[in-house]
Design a protein around this motif. Structure first.
Motif, PDB file in Angstrom:
ATOM      1  N   THR A 168       0.829  -1.209   0.000  1.00 32.23           N
ATOM      2  CA  THR A 168       0.000   0.000   0.000  1.00 32.23           C
ATOM      3  C   THR A 168       0.865   1.261   0.000  1.00 32.23           C
ATOM      4  O   THR A 168       0.529   2.245  -0.656  1.00 32.23           O
ATOM      5  CB  THR A 168      -0.959  -0.033   1.204  1.00 32.23           C
ATOM      6  N   LYS A 169       1.985   1.210   0.696  1.00 32.96           N
ATOM      7  CA  LYS A 169       2.900   2.364   0.691  1.00 32.96           C
ATOM      8  C   LYS A 169       3.496   2.571  -0.701  1.00 32.96           C
ATOM      9  O   LYS A 169       3.662   3.709  -1.138  1.00 32.96           O
ATOM     10  CB  LYS A 169       4.005   2.172   1.728  1.00 32.96           C
ATOM     11  N   GLU A 170       3.798   1.478  -1.398  1.00 28.99           N
ATOM     12  CA  GLU A 170       4.313   1.599  -2.767  1.00 28.99           C
ATOM     13  C   GLU A 170       3.304   2.303  -3.669  1.00 28.99           C
ATOM     14  O   GLU A 170       3.677   3.142  -4.490  1.00 28.99           O
ATOM     15  CB  GLU A 170       4.680   0.219  -3.329  1.00 28.99           C
ATOM     16  N   LEU A 171       2.023   1.958  -3.503  1.00 30.46           N
ATOM     17  CA  LEU A 171       0.970   2.647  -4.258  1.00 30.46           C
ATOM     18  C   LEU A 171       0.942   4.130  -3.894  1.00 30.46           C
ATOM     19  O   LEU A 171       0.846   4.989  -4.769  1.00 30.46           O
ATOM     20  CB  LEU A 171      -0.393   2.007  -3.978  1.00 30.46           C
ATOM     21  N   MET A 172       1.038   4.435  -2.592  1.00 34.61           N
ATOM     22  CA  MET A 172       1.050   5.827  -2.147  1.00 34.61           C
ATOM     23  C   MET A 172       2.211   6.582  -2.789  1.00 34.61           C
ATOM     24  O   MET A 172       2.030   7.694  -3.290  1.00 34.61           O
ATOM     25  CB  MET A 172       1.165   5.884  -0.616  1.00 34.61           C
ATOM     26  N   ASN A 173       3.397   5.981  -2.809  1.00 28.88           N
ATOM     27  CA  ASN A 173       4.565   6.643  -3.402  1.00 28.88           C
ATOM     28  C   ASN A 173       4.342   6.938  -4.882  1.00 28.88           C
ATOM     29  O   ASN A 173       4.677   8.019  -5.363  1.00 28.88           O
ATOM     30  CB  ASN A 173       5.828   5.791  -3.207  1.00 28.88           C
ATOM     31  N   ALA A 174       3.769   5.988  -5.602  1.00 24.00           N
ATOM     32  CA  ALA A 174       3.502   6.185  -7.036  1.00 24.00           C
ATOM     33  C   ALA A 174       2.492   7.310  -7.247  1.00 24.00           C
ATOM     34  O   ALA A 174       2.684   8.196  -8.087  1.00 24.00           O
ATOM     35  CB  ALA A 174       2.996   4.884  -7.657  1.00 24.00           C
ATOM     36  N   LYS A 175       1.420   7.301  -6.445  1.00 24.15           N
ATOM     37  CA  LYS A 175       0.396   8.346  -6.600  1.00 24.15           C
ATOM     38  C   LYS A 175       0.931   9.704  -6.150  1.00 24.15           C
ATOM     39  O   LYS A 175       0.621  10.729  -6.763  1.00 24.15           O
ATOM     40  CB  LYS A 175      -0.871   7.967  -5.833  1.00 24.15           C
ATOM     41  N   ASN A 176       1.719   9.724  -5.076  1.00 23.47           N
ATOM     42  CA  ASN A 176       2.303  10.982  -4.628  1.00 23.47           C
ATOM     43  C   ASN A 176       3.199  11.580  -5.704  1.00 23.47           C
ATOM     44  O   ASN A 176       3.224  12.792  -5.891  1.00 23.47           O
ATOM     45  CB  ASN A 176       3.115  10.773  -3.346  1.00 23.47           C
ATOM     46  N   HIS A 177       3.918  10.724  -6.410  1.00 20.45           N
ATOM     47  CA  HIS A 177       4.763  11.203  -7.500  1.00 20.45           C
ATOM     48  C   HIS A 177       3.903  11.874  -8.565  1.00 20.45           C
ATOM     49  O   HIS A 177       4.194  12.981  -9.013  1.00 20.45           O
ATOM     50  CB  HIS A 177       5.543  10.035  -8.114  1.00 20.45           C
ATOM     51  N   VAL A 199     -11.974  -4.005  -5.158  1.00 18.17           N
ATOM     52  CA  VAL A 199     -12.073  -3.594  -3.754  1.00 18.17           C
ATOM     53  C   VAL A 199     -10.708  -3.362  -3.124  1.00 18.17           C
ATOM     54  O   VAL A 199     -10.556  -2.454  -2.312  1.00 18.17           O
ATOM     55  CB  VAL A 199     -12.899  -4.591  -2.914  1.00 18.17           C
ATOM     56  N   ARG A 200      -9.714  -4.155  -3.473  1.00 17.30           N
ATOM     57  CA  ARG A 200      -8.398  -3.995  -2.850  1.00 17.30           C
ATOM     58  C   ARG A 200      -7.857  -2.579  -3.051  1.00 17.30           C
ATOM     59  O   ARG A 200      -7.355  -1.956  -2.118  1.00 17.30           O
ATOM     60  CB  ARG A 200      -7.412  -5.029  -3.389  1.00 17.30           C
ATOM     61  N   ALA A 201      -7.939  -2.073  -4.269  1.00 12.82           N
ATOM     62  CA  ALA A 201      -7.446  -0.716  -4.555  1.00 12.82           C
ATOM     63  C   ALA A 201      -8.193   0.316  -3.716  1.00 12.82           C
ATOM     64  O   ALA A 201      -7.595   1.298  -3.257  1.00 12.82           O
ATOM     65  CB  ALA A 201      -7.589  -0.403  -6.039  1.00 12.82           C
ATOM     66  N   ASN A 202      -9.467   0.102  -3.499  1.00 13.85           N
ATOM     67  CA  ASN A 202     -10.243   1.028  -2.669  1.00 13.85           C
ATOM     68  C   ASN A 202      -9.804   0.950  -1.205  1.00 13.85           C
ATOM     69  O   ASN A 202      -9.695   1.974  -0.534  1.00 13.85           O
ATOM     70  CB  ASN A 202     -11.737   0.745  -2.804  1.00 13.85           C
ATOM     71  N   TYR A 203      -9.548  -0.261  -0.702  1.00 12.45           N
ATOM     72  CA  TYR A 203      -9.034  -0.391   0.672  1.00 12.45           C
ATOM     73  C   TYR A 203      -7.665   0.273   0.797  1.00 12.45           C
ATOM     74  O   TYR A 203      -7.369   0.922   1.803  1.00 12.45           O
ATOM     75  CB  TYR A 203      -8.936  -1.856   1.090  1.00 12.45           C
ATOM     76  N   GLN A 204      -6.832   0.120  -0.225  1.00 10.48           N
ATOM     77  CA  GLN A 204      -5.518   0.762  -0.197  1.00 10.48           C
ATOM     78  C   GLN A 204      -5.666   2.276  -0.153  1.00 10.48           C
ATOM     79  O   GLN A 204      -4.965   2.950   0.614  1.00 10.48           O
ATOM     80  CB  GLN A 204      -4.690   0.353  -1.420  1.00 10.48           C
ATOM     81  N   ASP A 205      -6.561   2.822  -0.968  1.00 14.38           N
ATOM     82  CA  ASP A 205      -6.775   4.271  -0.951  1.00 14.38           C
ATOM     83  C   ASP A 205      -7.285   4.740   0.408  1.00 14.38           C
ATOM     84  O   ASP A 205      -6.825   5.757   0.939  1.00 14.38           O
ATOM     85  CB  ASP A 205      -7.759   4.689  -2.052  1.00 14.38           C
ATOM     86  N   MET A 206      -8.229   3.995   0.995  1.00 12.50           N
ATOM     87  CA  MET A 206      -8.753   4.376   2.314  1.00 12.50           C
ATOM     88  C   MET A 206      -7.656   4.342   3.370  1.00 12.50           C
ATOM     89  O   MET A 206      -7.577   5.231   4.222  1.00 12.50           O
ATOM     90  CB  MET A 206      -9.918   3.476   2.724  1.00 12.50           C
ATOM     91  N   LEU A 207      -6.809   3.331   3.308  1.00 12.28           N
ATOM     92  CA  LEU A 207      -5.692   3.258   4.247  1.00 12.28           C
ATOM     93  C   LEU A 207      -4.789   4.472   4.063  1.00 12.28           C
ATOM     94  O   LEU A 207      -4.435   5.142   5.042  1.00 12.28           O
ATOM     95  CB  LEU A 207      -4.906   1.956   4.027  1.00 12.28           C
ATOM     96  N   ASN A 208      -4.430   4.771   2.827  1.00  9.75           N
ATOM     97  CA  ASN A 208      -3.548   5.908   2.574  1.00  9.75           C
ATOM     98  C   ASN A 208      -4.189   7.233   2.967  1.00  9.75           C
ATOM     99  O   ASN A 208      -3.531   8.093   3.564  1.00  9.75           O
ATOM    100  CB  ASN A 208      -3.082   5.914   1.115  1.00  9.75           C
ATOM    101  N   TYR A 209      -5.466   7.435   2.681  1.00  5.17           N
ATOM    102  CA  TYR A 209      -6.143   8.667   3.101  1.00  5.17           C
ATOM    103  C   TYR A 209      -6.133   8.795   4.622  1.00  5.17           C
ATOM    104  O   TYR A 209      -5.971   9.890   5.165  1.00  5.17           O
ATOM    105  CB  TYR A 209      -7.590   8.716   2.603  1.00  5.17           C
ATOM    106  N   SER A 210      -6.305   7.676   5.311  1.00  3.79           N
ATOM    107  CA  SER A 210      -6.294   7.697   6.778  1.00  3.79           C
ATOM    108  C   SER A 210      -4.904   8.056   7.304  1.00  3.79           C
ATOM    109  O   SER A 210      -4.780   8.827   8.264  1.00  3.79           O
ATOM    110  CB  SER A 210      -6.734   6.347   7.348  1.00  3.79           C
ATOM    111  N   VAL A 211      -3.875   7.503   6.685  1.00  2.00           N
ATOM    112  CA  VAL A 211      -2.504   7.861   7.088  1.00  2.00           C
ATOM    113  C   VAL A 211      -2.277   9.349   6.852  1.00  2.00           C
ATOM    114  O   VAL A 211      -1.719  10.041   7.714  1.00  2.00           O
ATOM    115  CB  VAL A 211      -1.454   7.002   6.341  1.00  2.00           C
TER     116      VAL A 211
END
Length: 178
Positions: A109-118, A159-171
């Motif tokens: 999930t952090k890897e996804l966050m890094n890609a989106k943050n970029h 659903v997994r991508a949505n859970y990852q986004d929710m986790l990242n938004y919460s962080v």
């Protein structure tokens, strides 16, 4: 002052993980009994409570907004672990295995966050926490719709991508609140 998103992310996850592991010591992996729809509803309850607290500014129960965001992070981890363990009928997992699954889900999930943050240039830093809450609620409604459609989607992520986004938004919210 320069922001180090990776370090801030790891700090927040460390807090969430510590609580998760303590609860695993207390309760074991009782969450294994939950169906995906129940996990989604738990996340919904937490996000709805955050929104209510944001609007009313008064809490009559002990848990604050920060605690609720931590809960969302941990329920999102549970959801992704349940997806990974879909064909595993065990209800009790050894604590070391739970810990390993937790770390694996968070790293992905952090890897996804890094890609989106970029790609988005850390736009979340200029957002209000209340907007992050609303995005989580929207993602929950999407997941509920996908669940109600037996997991079938025509043009959207699963659903997994949505859970990852929710986790990242919460962080992100927890970083902003700290």
């Amino acid at each position: 002052m320069a922001k180090n998103t990776s370090l801030e992310y790891d700090t927040v996850i460390g807090i969430c993980r510590k609580l998760f592991i303590k609860k695993t010591s207390d309760y074991g992996s009782a969450w294994r009994i939950l169906r995906m729809s129940s996990i989604t509803d738990q996340i919904f309850i937490k996000a709805q409570r955050i929104r209510t607290l944001e609007e009313k500014k008064v809490s009559k129960v002990e848990d604050d907004i920060t605690s609720e965001y931590i809960g969302i992070v941990n329920y999102c981890v549970i959801a992704m672990m349940q997806l990974d363990l879909a064909n595993d009928e065990r209800t009790e997992l050894p604590p070391e295995e739970v810990s390993t699954y937790f770390d694996r889900v968070v790293i992905e999930t952090k890897e996804l966050m890094n890609a989106k943050n970029h790609d988005y240039g850390e736009a979340w830093r200029d957002m209000r926490v209340s907007s992050l809450t609303d995005l989580i609620l929207m993602k929950i409604l999407r997941v509920k719709q996908i669940e109600d459609n037996s997991g079938q989607t025509l043009a959207s992520e699963g659903v997994r991508a949505n859970y990852q986004d929710m986790l990242n938004y919460s962080v992100f919210a927890l970083i902003k609140l700290s």
